[in-house]
Write an enzyme that holds these catalytic residues in place. Structure first.
Site, mmCIF file in Angstrom:
data_model
loop_
_atom_site.group_PDB
_atom_site.id
_atom_site.type_symbol
_atom_site.label_atom_id
_atom_site.label_comp_id
_atom_site.label_asym_id
_atom_site.label_seq_id
_atom_site.Cartn_x
_atom_site.Cartn_y
_atom_site.Cartn_z
ATOM 1 N N ARG A 1 -5.529 -7.211 -4.977
ATOM 2 C CA ARG A 1 -4.294 -7.697 -5.610
ATOM 3 C C ARG A 1 -3.715 -8.774 -4.703
ATOM 4 N NH1 ARG A 1 1.250 -6.813 -5.375
ATOM 5 N NH2 ARG A 1 2.347 -6.900 -7.379
ATOM 6 N N LYS B 1 1.271 -9.682 3.493
ATOM 7 C CA LYS B 1 2.247 -8.663 3.886
ATOM 8 C C LYS B 1 2.506 -8.685 5.389
ATOM 9 C CE LYS B 1 1.883 -5.510 -0.025
ATOM 10 N NZ LYS B 1 1.502 -4.166 -0.506
#
Length: 274
Positions: A255, A221
């Site tokens: 995740r 991210k």
């Protein structure tokens, strides 16, 4: 700490890895790279072989500013993949990344095992009722607004305290509906700027007070690649660093796009007996 998933008790005394399967053309990292059922099957097989406990499939891109697609388009994208994966891997613990109750219901009816909702029921008033009827584990994430406007909704009096209060309310609502198995996702990258994401990670251990499994979704991210002045493609090393921090701070699920490296993080940090 356990959840009941398709009749199997999943023990979180050791952290677990959830592999990401994007069924979208526009996800921030790997959207559009896989387009055929055989490619989805092959990638799922690879993630399972590398040690993923869960596979998280999503057909609605939730990256900031993503295009809003219809419920029908989401179902058209995801249902063939769910059917193919359940047929190919009958024991797969397949999570569905959706905020829509109809998508959740139809995917579970086809064999999915978990629902992962970025809005924790805020974007579909029928979601919690549906989860209670389906009796599947429910991942509730913190987000404000929608993927289209969440970047502007990042004003907090007390970031971690506000998110903990949000979850206290959502947990109470879920319990009132009769949902038994809950997982908490603080929502890295959602309605939070880069410094807020790092502040949240710094205080991640405070979420232990909720007495529920905590999911950390940091993989590739912007808090990583923008801080390092690089790109999502070059953010694996940074992801591994912050996944390790997440584990040391008490995360129960990572995740990730890169299962092998995340599994190695779990194995190594487990030796510290933290």
């Amino acid at each position: 700490m356990f959840i009941n998933c398709k009749g199997k008790l999943i023990d979180f005394s050791t952290a677990r890895v959830m592999g990401i399967l994007n069924i979208t053309p526009d996800s921030f990292y790997d959207g559009g790279r896989k387009r055929t059922l055989s490619e989805y099957i092959d990638h799922t097989a690879k993630m399972l072989e590398e040690g993923a406990t869960f596979i998280d499939a999503g057909a609605y891109s939730s990256r900031p500013g993503a295009v809003d697609i219809s419920e029908e388009e989401e179902l058209t994208r995801i249902l063939p993949v769910v059917r193919a994966l359940v047929k190919e891997f009958p024991d797969v613990l397949l999570s569905i990344d959706t905020f829509r109750s109809k998508v959740a219901r139809e995917c579970v009816q086809e064999g999915a095992a978990i629902i992962n909702d970025i809005s924790a029921g805020s974007l579909d008033s029928n979601m919690m009722k549906t989860i209670a009827e389906l009796q599947v584990p429910y991942i509730m994430m913190h987000m404000r607004g929608t993927p289209q406007n969440m970047k502007e909704l990042n004003e907090y009096k007390d970031l971690t305290g506000d998110i903990l209060f949000y979850f206290s309310e959502k947990i109470a609502e879920a319990r009132a509906h009769g949902i038994n198995d809950l997982i908490i996702d603080p929502g890295f990258g959602f309605s939070k700027n880069i410094s807020q994401n790092f502040e949240l990670l710094k205080h991640l251990e405070l979420f232990k007070s909720l007495n529920l499994p905590v999911l950390s979704g940091i993989s590739r991210k912007s808090l990583i690649y923008k801080t390092l002045n690089t790109t999502p493609d070059e953010a694996l090393n940074g992801t591994t660093v912050l996944n390790t921090v997440s584990l040391l701070k008490g995360a129960h699920i990572l995740r990730v796009h890169d299962v092998k490296e995340a599994v190695e993080c779990v194995k190594l940090t487990a030796q510290l007996d933290y």
